[in-house]
Write a protein that holds these residues in place. Structure first.
Motif, mmCIF file in Angstrom:
data_model
loop_
_atom_site.group_PDB
_atom_site.id
_atom_site.type_symbol
_atom_site.label_atom_id
_atom_site.label_comp_id
_atom_site.label_asym_id
_atom_site.label_seq_id
_atom_site.Cartn_x
_atom_site.Cartn_y
_atom_site.Cartn_z
ATOM 1 N N ASP A 105 -5.586 -17.497 8.361
ATOM 2 C CA ASP A 105 -5.335 -16.174 7.796
ATOM 3 C C ASP A 105 -3.840 -15.912 7.652
ATOM 4 O OD1 ASP A 105 -8.148 -15.763 8.093
ATOM 5 O OD2 ASP A 105 -7.801 -15.239 10.193
ATOM 6 N N LEU A 106 -3.079 -16.334 8.659
ATOM 7 C CA LEU A 106 -1.635 -16.121 8.615
ATOM 8 C C LEU A 106 -0.988 -16.954 7.508
ATOM 9 C CD1 LEU A 106 -0.802 -16.034 12.437
ATOM 10 C CD2 LEU A 106 -1.350 -14.135 10.909
ATOM 11 N N VAL A 107 -1.466 -18.200 7.346
ATOM 12 C CA VAL A 107 -0.931 -19.048 6.276
ATOM 13 C C VAL A 107 -1.270 -18.447 4.916
ATOM 14 C CG1 VAL A 107 -1.145 -21.300 5.145
ATOM 15 C CG2 VAL A 107 -0.918 -21.168 7.630
ATOM 16 N N ALA A 108 -2.504 -17.929 4.770
ATOM 17 C CA ALA A 108 -2.903 -17.315 3.501
ATOM 18 C C ALA A 108 -1.998 -16.133 3.161
ATOM 19 C CB ALA A 108 -4.360 -16.856 3.577
ATOM 20 N N ALA A 109 -1.693 -15.303 4.167
ATOM 21 C CA ALA A 109 -0.803 -14.160 3.942
ATOM 22 C C ALA A 109 0.612 -14.625 3.635
ATOM 23 C CB ALA A 109 -0.810 -13.253 5.170
ATOM 24 N N LEU A 110 1.051 -15.644 4.348
ATOM 25 C CA LEU A 110 2.388 -16.197 4.145
ATOM 26 C C LEU A 110 2.548 -16.733 2.722
ATOM 27 C CD1 LEU A 110 5.134 -17.223 5.290
ATOM 28 C CD2 LEU A 110 3.906 -19.301 5.976
ATOM 29 N N VAL A 111 1.558 -17.513 2.272
ATOM 30 C CA VAL A 111 1.608 -18.081 0.919
ATOM 31 C C VAL A 111 1.531 -16.978 -0.127
ATOM 32 C CG1 VAL A 111 0.395 -19.563 -0.732
ATOM 33 C CG2 VAL A 111 0.671 -20.300 1.640
ATOM 34 N N ALA A 112 0.693 -15.972 0.114
ATOM 35 C CA ALA A 112 0.586 -14.854 -0.834
ATOM 36 C C ALA A 112 1.920 -14.118 -0.958
ATOM 37 C CB ALA A 112 -0.511 -13.888 -0.382
ATOM 38 N N GLY A 113 2.591 -13.887 0.172
ATOM 39 C CA GLY A 113 3.897 -13.233 0.132
ATOM 40 C C GLY A 113 4.947 -14.097 -0.540
ATOM 41 N N THR A 114 4.853 -15.416 -0.319
ATOM 42 C CA THR A 114 5.808 -16.351 -0.919
ATOM 43 C C THR A 114 5.676 -16.398 -2.430
ATOM 44 O OG1 THR A 114 5.795 -17.731 1.065
ATOM 45 C CG2 THR A 114 6.553 -18.765 -0.964
ATOM 46 N N LEU A 115 4.424 -16.409 -2.919
ATOM 47 C CA LEU A 115 4.185 -16.557 -4.355
ATOM 48 C C LEU A 115 4.227 -15.238 -5.119
ATOM 49 C CD1 LEU A 115 1.253 -19.158 -4.354
ATOM 50 C CD2 LEU A 115 3.666 -19.575 -4.823
ATOM 51 N N TYR A 116 3.739 -14.153 -4.466
ATOM 52 C CA TYR A 116 3.535 -12.911 -5.206
ATOM 53 C C TYR A 116 4.257 -11.700 -4.610
ATOM 54 C CZ TYR A 116 -0.157 -15.715 -7.312
ATOM 55 O OH TYR A 116 -0.851 -16.710 -7.949
ATOM 56 N N GLY A 117 5.054 -11.894 -3.585
ATOM 57 C CA GLY A 117 5.779 -10.767 -3.013
ATOM 58 C C GLY A 117 4.852 -9.756 -2.375
ATOM 59 N N ASN A 118 4.978 -8.496 -2.763
ATOM 60 C CA ASN A 118 4.208 -7.413 -2.133
ATOM 61 C C ASN A 118 2.881 -7.133 -2.827
ATOM 62 O OD1 ASN A 118 5.033 -6.286 -4.523
ATOM 63 N ND2 ASN A 118 5.863 -4.416 -3.635
ATOM 64 N N VAL A 119 2.481 -7.959 -3.782
ATOM 65 C CA VAL A 119 1.326 -7.665 -4.637
ATOM 66 C C VAL A 119 0.041 -7.482 -3.847
ATOM 67 C CG1 VAL A 119 -0.210 -8.660 -6.390
ATOM 68 C CG2 VAL A 119 2.269 -8.711 -6.724
ATOM 69 N N PHE A 120 -0.148 -8.255 -2.743
ATOM 70 C CA PHE A 120 -1.443 -8.276 -2.079
ATOM 71 C C PHE A 120 -1.509 -7.467 -0.795
ATOM 72 C CE2 PHE A 120 -2.059 -12.272 -4.589
ATOM 73 C CZ PHE A 120 -3.038 -11.728 -5.420
ATOM 74 N N LEU A 171 7.348 -2.097 -0.357
ATOM 75 C CA LEU A 171 6.129 -2.670 0.214
ATOM 76 C C LEU A 171 4.916 -1.811 -0.124
ATOM 77 C CD1 LEU A 171 5.305 -5.098 2.031
ATOM 78 C CD2 LEU A 171 5.461 -3.540 3.984
ATOM 79 N N SER A 172 5.095 -0.503 -0.117
ATOM 80 C CA SER A 172 3.981 0.412 -0.392
ATOM 81 C C SER A 172 3.459 0.292 -1.818
ATOM 82 C CB SER A 172 4.406 1.862 -0.121
ATOM 83 O OG SER A 172 5.406 2.280 -1.040
ATOM 84 N N LEU A 173 4.275 -0.231 -2.724
ATOM 85 C CA LEU A 173 3.815 -0.431 -4.105
ATOM 86 C C LEU A 173 2.677 -1.447 -4.153
ATOM 87 C CD1 LEU A 173 7.247 -0.568 -5.997
ATOM 88 C CD2 LEU A 173 5.653 1.364 -5.837
ATOM 89 N N GLY A 174 2.607 -2.301 -3.144
ATOM 90 C CA GLY A 174 1.544 -3.298 -3.085
ATOM 91 C C GLY A 174 0.187 -2.717 -2.752
ATOM 92 N N LEU A 175 0.122 -1.423 -2.436
ATOM 93 C CA LEU A 175 -1.166 -0.779 -2.161
ATOM 94 C C LEU A 175 -1.967 -0.555 -3.432
ATOM 95 C CD1 LEU A 175 0.014 1.833 0.499
ATOM 96 C CD2 LEU A 175 -1.454 -0.152 0.916
ATOM 97 N N VAL A 176 -1.295 -0.624 -4.579
ATOM 98 C CA VAL A 176 -1.982 -0.483 -5.866
ATOM 99 C C VAL A 176 -2.605 -1.821 -6.235
ATOM 100 C CG1 VAL A 176 -1.717 0.082 -8.312
ATOM 101 C CG2 VAL A 176 -0.314 1.257 -6.595
ATOM 102 N N PRO A 177 -3.943 -1.900 -6.366
ATOM 103 C CA PRO A 177 -4.589 -3.188 -6.632
ATOM 104 C C PRO A 177 -4.113 -3.834 -7.937
ATOM 105 C CG PRO A 177 -6.207 -1.578 -5.901
ATOM 106 C CD PRO A 177 -4.930 -0.831 -6.145
ATOM 107 N N ARG A 178 -3.675 -5.069 -7.831
ATOM 108 C CA ARG A 178 -3.252 -5.858 -8.990
ATOM 109 C C ARG A 178 -3.694 -7.296 -8.777
ATOM 110 N NH1 ARG A 178 2.976 -5.246 -8.975
ATOM 111 N NH2 ARG A 178 2.609 -4.769 -6.759
ATOM 112 N N LEU A 179 -3.945 -8.006 -9.880
ATOM 113 C CA LEU A 179 -4.315 -9.416 -9.817
ATOM 114 C C LEU A 179 -3.508 -10.188 -10.864
ATOM 115 C CD1 LEU A 179 -8.208 -9.634 -9.384
ATOM 116 C CD2 LEU A 179 -6.473 -10.496 -7.818
ATOM 117 N N PRO A 180 -2.358 -10.714 -10.492
ATOM 118 C CA PRO A 180 -1.605 -11.554 -11.435
ATOM 119 C C PRO A 180 -2.435 -12.768 -11.861
ATOM 120 C CG PRO A 180 -0.266 -10.982 -9.526
ATOM 121 C CD PRO A 180 -1.671 -10.567 -9.206
ATOM 122 N N ASP A 181 -2.095 -13.354 -12.960
ATOM 123 C CA ASP A 181 -2.813 -14.529 -13.465
ATOM 124 C C ASP A 181 -2.861 -15.639 -12.408
ATOM 125 O OD1 ASP A 181 -3.163 -13.248 -15.856
ATOM 126 O OD2 ASP A 181 -1.477 -14.234 -16.870
#
Length: 292
Positions: free
Chosen positions: A12-27, A155-165
């Motif tokens: 779970d931590l790696v998944a969050a880490l990779v998500a932050g690395t690739l997409y910033g605050n999106v998730f 960081l709070s902007l990531g509360l808005v659901p988005r799905l990049p390609d």
């Protein structure tokens, strides 16, 4: 505390880490949704136990042998796959800290330690050790994120659901991974060990789960922040458990050797609590055997 420690694993931590690395605050929204979803599911499991005195596996068994047979096959496959992964992850952390022993030796040591702790059958000991390790995880993981001083407004902007390609599976991984799955089945056994019975305990159970999933979400969000602040936009991509080791090297370079060691200890705590917690259900009674 036991729920938070068990439900947050290295995956779970790696998944969050990779998500932050690739997409910033999106998730950020996916982490919040995952914690909320697992709260809803586990609250139902908790109410079932308090109302009937039966764990969720015993409830499934009442539907017929096909129900527990289906879950039993799933649990056996998951047990082998997860058992191999979590012992390797735990050993990876200690091998990085103490390389005198090879990885396989540390894996065997942690497997035996987990077995002996579960076999001892003392829930109070189990609970106390898990609380200590949660404290370690809080200091190391949340502390690392706090040191990086994230911009809370951004960081709070990531509360808005988005799905990049191309990001659907990252979102599903975060939503589904937070709080684990076997951990849900184990909750009724932990309630039984605590002696909680009857509907009068429902408010306490709900408070218990609120604290658990707030901490679970906070731990996961902390790793997203670390990935976002240290690696977003750098082109560096970390994958798998070894990615956590590489991250500790980067953390040491950016924040100092002391913080690197703290991060490694947090990595080990997250691994070992998952190994131990998901191996219990109830330290005195295997959930699988009880169901059958």
């Amino acid at each position: 505390m036991v729920m938070a420690a068990t439900g947050v694993g290295v995956g779970d931590l790696v998944a969050a880490l990779v998500a932050g690395t690739l997409y910033g605050n999106v998730f950020v929204w996916a982490i919040v949704m995952g914690a909320l979803l697992k709260y809803i599911l586990n609250e139902g499991i908790g109410r079932w136990y308090l109302a009937t005195g039966q764990t969720i596996l015993q409830g499934w068994h009442s539907l017929g042998k096909w129900a527990t047979g289906y879950f039993g096959i799933y649990l056996v496959i998951l047990g082998f796959a997860f058992g191999a992964a979590v012992t390797s992850a735990t050993a990876l952390a200690t091998t990085t800290m103490f390389p005198a022993l090879p990885l396989w030796s540390w894996a065997v040591i942690h497997s035996l330690a987990g077995f002996l702790l579960v076999w001892s059958g003392h829930y109070r000991l189990f609970e106390q050790v898990m609380i200590v390790l949660v404290g370690v995880m809080f200091v190391t993981e949340v502390g690392s994120a706090a040191i990086l001083f994230p911009n809370l407004a951004e960081l709070s902007l990531g509360l808005v659901p988005r799905l990049p390609d191309g990001s659907l599976f990252y979102a599903l991984g975060l939503i589904g991974g937070i709080g684990a799955t076997v951990t849900l089945a184990a909750y009724g056994y932990w309630l039984r060990e605590k002696g909680w019975k009857g509907s009068s305990w429902i408010p306490m159970m709900r408070l218990d789960l609120t604290v658990a999933y707030t901490m679970t979400g906070l731990f996961t969000l902390s790793l997203l922040v670390v990935g976002m602040e240290l690696l977003f936009g750098t082109g560096i991509i970390l994958e798998g458990d070894k990615g956590m080791v590489e991250l500790t090297r980067i953390v040491g370079k950016e924040l100092g050797e002391a913080v690197r060691w703290l991060f490694l200890i947090g990595f080990w705590s997250a691994s070992f609590t998952s190994l131990w917690g998901r191996g219990t259900g109830s330290p005195t009674s295997s959930p699988t055997l009880s169901a059958f």
